[in-house]
Design an enzyme around this catalytic site. Structure first.
Site, PDB file in Angstrom:
ATOM      1  N   THR A  28      86.389   1.766  66.361  1.00  0.00           N
ATOM      2  CA  THR A  28      87.339   2.580  66.740  1.00  0.00           C
ATOM      3  C   THR A  28      87.585   3.877  65.898  1.00  0.00           C
ATOM      4  O   THR A  28      87.216   3.842  64.560  1.00  0.00           O
ATOM      5  CB  THR A  28      88.707   1.621  66.402  1.00  0.00           C
TER       6      THR A  28
ATOM      7  N   GLU B  48      90.374  -6.077  68.918  1.00  0.00           N
ATOM      8  CA  GLU B  48      89.105  -6.813  69.555  1.00  0.00           C
ATOM      9  C   GLU B  48      89.367  -6.850  71.056  1.00  0.00           C
ATOM     10  O   GLU B  48      88.966  -7.737  71.797  1.00  0.00           O
ATOM     11  CB  GLU B  48      88.662  -8.139  69.157  1.00  0.00           C
TER      12      GLU B  48
ATOM     13  N   GLY C   8     119.055 -19.013  63.785  1.00  0.00           N
ATOM     14  CA  GLY C   8     119.129 -17.746  62.723  1.00  0.00           C
ATOM     15  C   GLY C   8     118.218 -18.218  61.723  1.00  0.00           C
ATOM     16  O   GLY C   8     117.383 -17.196  61.187  1.00  0.00           O
TER      17      GLY C   8
ATOM     18  N   PRO D 286      90.092   7.743  66.094  1.00  0.00           N
ATOM     19  CA  PRO D 286      91.624   8.276  66.292  1.00  0.00           C
ATOM     20  C   PRO D 286      91.624   8.488  67.832  1.00  0.00           C
ATOM     21  O   PRO D 286      92.602   8.047  68.489  1.00  0.00           O
ATOM     22  CB  PRO D 286      91.612   9.511  65.553  1.00  0.00           C
TER      23      PRO D 286
ATOM     24  N   SER E  87      90.456   1.519  73.342  1.00  0.00           N
ATOM     25  CA  SER E  87      89.836   0.910  74.269  1.00  0.00           C
ATOM     26  C   SER E  87      88.570   1.414  74.912  1.00  0.00           C
ATOM     27  O   SER E  87      87.878   0.835  75.427  1.00  0.00           O
ATOM     28  CB  SER E  87      91.032   0.626  75.522  1.00  0.00           C
TER      29      SER E  87
HETATM   30  C1  LIG Z   1      95.242  -4.297  62.274  1.00  0.00           C
HETATM   31  C2  LIG Z   1      94.183  -3.911  63.226  1.00  0.00           C
HETATM   32  C3  LIG Z   1      92.850  -4.110  62.857  1.00  0.00           C
HETATM   33  C4  LIG Z   1      91.716  -3.648  63.608  1.00  0.00           C
HETATM   34  N1  LIG Z   1      90.471  -3.826  63.077  1.00  0.00           N
HETATM   35  C5  LIG Z   1      89.532  -3.156  63.485  1.00  0.00           C
HETATM   36  C6  LIG Z   1      88.337  -3.055  63.063  1.00  0.00           C
HETATM   37  O1  LIG Z   1      87.869  -3.815  62.238  1.00  0.00           O
HETATM   38  N2  LIG Z   1      87.067  -2.179  63.839  1.00  0.00           N
HETATM   39  C7  LIG Z   1      87.323  -1.516  64.636  1.00  0.00           C
HETATM   40  O2  LIG Z   1      86.584  -1.109  65.184  1.00  0.00           O
HETATM   41  N3  LIG Z   1      88.758  -1.479  65.290  1.00  0.00           N
HETATM   42  C8  LIG Z   1      89.768  -2.191  64.820  1.00  0.00           C
HETATM   43  N4  LIG Z   1      91.041  -2.205  65.238  1.00  0.00           N
HETATM   44  C9  LIG Z   1      91.111  -1.335  66.481  1.00  0.00           C
HETATM   45  C10 LIG Z   1      91.471  -2.023  67.809  1.00  0.00           C
HETATM   46  O3  LIG Z   1      90.506  -3.014  68.170  1.00  0.00           O
HETATM   47  C11 LIG Z   1      92.175  -0.944  68.685  1.00  0.00           C
HETATM   48  O4  LIG Z   1      93.570  -0.719  68.071  1.00  0.00           O
HETATM   49  C12 LIG Z   1      92.171  -1.539  70.199  1.00  0.00           C
HETATM   50  O5  LIG Z   1      90.965  -1.702  70.575  1.00  0.00           O
HETATM   51  C13 LIG Z   1      93.109  -0.786  71.065  1.00  0.00           C
HETATM   52  O6  LIG Z   1      92.782   0.687  70.891  1.00  0.00           O
HETATM   53  P1  LIG Z   1      94.131   1.750  70.650  1.00  0.00           P
HETATM   54  O7  LIG Z   1      94.701   1.269  69.472  1.00  0.00           O
HETATM   55  O8  LIG Z   1      93.364   3.044  70.425  1.00  0.00           O
HETATM   56  O9  LIG Z   1      94.852   1.640  71.880  1.00  0.00           O
HETATM   57  P2  LIG Z   1      94.476   2.721  73.271  1.00  0.00           P
HETATM   58  O10 LIG Z   1      93.158   2.237  73.570  1.00  0.00           O
HETATM   59  O11 LIG Z   1      95.028   3.732  73.093  1.00  0.00           O
HETATM   60  O12 LIG Z   1      95.678   1.580  74.280  1.00  0.00           O
HETATM   61  C14 LIG Z   1      96.816   1.877  74.286  1.00  0.00           C
HETATM   62  C15 LIG Z   1      97.540   1.019  75.428  1.00  0.00           C
HETATM   63  O13 LIG Z   1      96.859   1.371  76.582  1.00  0.00           O
HETATM   64  C16 LIG Z   1      96.424   0.361  77.226  1.00  0.00           C
HETATM   65  N5  LIG Z   1      95.157   0.848  78.117  1.00  0.00           N
HETATM   66  C17 LIG Z   1      94.039   1.389  77.419  1.00  0.00           C
HETATM   67  N6  LIG Z   1      93.021   1.459  78.381  1.00  0.00           N
HETATM   68  C18 LIG Z   1      93.366   1.044  79.543  1.00  0.00           C
HETATM   69  C19 LIG Z   1      92.950   0.671  80.923  1.00  0.00           C
HETATM   70  N7  LIG Z   1      91.549   1.243  81.233  1.00  0.00           N
HETATM   71  N8  LIG Z   1      93.436   0.022  81.780  1.00  0.00           N
HETATM   72  C20 LIG Z   1      94.812  -0.557  81.534  1.00  0.00           C
HETATM   73  N9  LIG Z   1      95.207  -0.219  80.110  1.00  0.00           N
HETATM   74  C21 LIG Z   1      94.628   0.449  79.124  1.00  0.00           C
HETATM   75  C22 LIG Z   1      95.924  -0.498  76.210  1.00  0.00           C
HETATM   76  O14 LIG Z   1      95.770  -1.923  76.848  1.00  0.00           O
HETATM   77  C23 LIG Z   1      97.059  -0.544  75.308  1.00  0.00           C
HETATM   78  O15 LIG Z   1      98.355  -1.317  75.788  1.00  0.00           O
HETATM   79  C24 LIG Z   1      92.049  -2.542  64.496  1.00  0.00           C
HETATM   80  C25 LIG Z   1      93.268  -2.549  64.846  1.00  0.00           C
HETATM   81  C26 LIG Z   1      94.535  -2.985  64.292  1.00  0.00           C
HETATM   82  C27 LIG Z   1      95.683  -2.750  64.783  1.00  0.00           C
END
Ligand SMILES: Cc1cc2nc3c(=O)[nH]c(=O)nc-3n(C[C@H](O)[C@H](O)[C@H](O)COP(=O)(O)OP(=O)(O)OC[C@H]3O[C@@H](n4cnc5c(N)ncnc54)[C@H](O)[C@@H]3O)c2cc1C
Length: 383
Positions: free
Chosen positions: A125, A364, A341, A127, A131
């Site tokens: 992942t 994931e 509560g 910034p 997804s």
């Molecule tokens: C505590 C924590 C631990 C993590 N650990 C790791 C790790 O070890 N390694 C790593 O690489 N990553 C890690 N991640 C990252 C994690 O996998 C991502 O946060 C996750 O995949 C979602 O990406 P995003 O946060 O950028 O959300 P976004 O992709 O921006 O999504 C935001 C919203 O839009 C929706 N959305 C996006 N695209 C679509 C679509 N095509 N159709 C419909 N809805 C969509 C999503 O479902 C979500 O509801 C971690 C995240 C957290 C919070």
């Protein structure tokens, strides 16, 4: 597939006892200090928890998927932060090497991972790329016998503890999508790597994530997983496929714990002169949780057995992750409701679980991404 029932039962007994005697009593301390005590980490190593999935030839236990799921059911009947510490080494951090690495890479990296001497993290992942993982921008430019890596990874679990990263970076900028991505093994001590501030998360205190910044980091060309450029995205997706069954098993374990605590509370707590467990509206909530938990457990075991039998289970793995992570959210919500509560204040730990399990629907692959994977799999199969 269970290879040897007696050995497996012995392992499950040990994990069950470890959870009951060592982990469950430490849940509060971990939540308050945001740290897993060193003596518990030591005991996790002794129990072989860091090497659950690494083959015996490299010093691990080499569990099958079904065996791994059964261990997760037990291990996760406590705060999920404990599982998180071993989770990246057992799962997404090491599996790329195991699945696609060269013999030299396996020999060099898997034994210290299996012992727990080295913690693996999985860095995909960014910034601007969550997804849409195929859009990563972190760049790895070939320079003689090295690659020079520049970019930022976000939310990387166990990055503050990591000894190595399985890193996905773009080696071919002309290829905007998946085919330009290569997977690397990166020693966390390599100059040019720096960590961001530890993220202040909603839950799972004790499990740490942060940004990992790569600034001119020189990675030996020998550390390209499998030795071939352009295969990194496929490696990452295979790793996540397996990881989805793992996370679903984790959700089942946590839900089991929540439901057990909730049932006990409902049988002890009296209102209107009788235990609240005797009210049919409370019973409906208990029954819904038991039913959904049973469904998730059965799904996980079915997908795990099929994977062990060599079937392609990417659709089923996504079904498991989607259903089980949503299920544990509902179970946690009903747990709060049944505790009234007492579920909303910190004393019973229920509100902590409620926050902890929220993550399972996000990382994931979010629930929406699982839905997409499932539907695409259906269309693929039908055409
Ligand atoms: C505590 C924590 C631990 C993590 N650990 C790791 C790790 O070890 N390694 C790593 O690489 N990553 C890690 N991640 C990252 C994690 O996998 C991502 O946060 C996750 O995949 C979602 O990406 P995003 O946060 O950028 O959300 P976004 O992709 O921006 O999504 C935001 C919203 O839009 C929706 N959305 C996006 N695209 C679509 C679509 N095509 N159709 C419909 N809805 C969509 C999503 O479902 C979500 O509801 C971690 C995240 C957290 C919070």
């Amino acid at each position: 597939m269970i290879r040897d029932t007696e050995t497996m039962n012995g392992l499950l007994d040990s994990v069950r006892r470890f959870v009951r005697e060592r982990l469950a009593p430490a849940e509060e301390v971990v939540a308050e200090t945001d740290q897993i005590p060193a003596d518990i980490v030591h005991d996790m190593k002794q129990l072989g928890l860091f090497g659950l999935t690494i083959p015996e030839a490299y010093g691990g236990l080499g569990l099958t998927m079904e065996e791994e799921a059964l261990v997760m059911f037990e291990l996760c009947e406590t705060a999920p932060a404990f599982r998180s510490l071993i989770g990246t080494t057992v799962g997404i951090g090491s599996q790329g090497i195991l699945m696609d690495g060269t013999a030299e890479q396996k020999d060099r990296w898997l034994p210290p991972l299996a012992r727990g001497d080295l913690i693996a993290s999985f860095a995909l992942t960014e910034p601007e790329s969550g997804s849409d993982a195929a859009s990563i921008r972190t760049r790895a430019r070939r320079d003689g016998e090295h690659y020079v890596v520049d970019g930022t990874k976000r939310f990387i679990t166990n990055a503050p503890e990591a000894g190595m990263f399985t890193l996905m970076a773009r080696t071919d900028p002309a290829q905007k999508g998946a085919s330009g991505i290569t997977a690397f093994i990166v020693d966390a001590k390599t100059p040019g790597i720096s960590l961001g501030r530890i993220d202040r998360k909603m839950g799972q205190k004790g499990a740490h994530t942060c940004d990992v910044v790569f600034d001119g980091v020189r990675v030996p060309a020998a550390n390209v997983i499998g030795g071939v450029e352009g295969r990194g995205f496929k490696t990452a997706m295979k790793v996540l496929d397996k990881g989805r069954i793992h996370i679903a098993a984790v959700c089942v374990g946590v839900a089991e714990r929540l439901l057990r605590d909730t049932l006990r509370y409902a049988m002890e707590r009296k209102q209107f002169g009788q235990p609240i467990a005797e009210f049919q509206l409370v019973q409906a909530m208990l029954a819904d949780s038991r039913t959904e938990l049973y469904a998730a457990r059965t799904m996980v075991l079915d997908a795990a057995r099929r994977r062990d039998a060599g079937e392609d289970v990417s659709t089923e793995a996504a079904c498991c992750k989607y259903y089980a992570s949503e299920m544990v959210g509902r179970v946690a919500d009903r747990a709060v409701q049944i505790h009234g509560g007492a579920g909303y204040v910190a004393d019973h730990g229920i509100e902590r679980y409620y926050r902890d399990v929220r993550l399972f629907r996000i990382y994931e692959g979010t629930s929406q991404i699982q839905q997409i994977v499932i539907a695409r799999g259906m269309v693929r199969q039908a055409s």
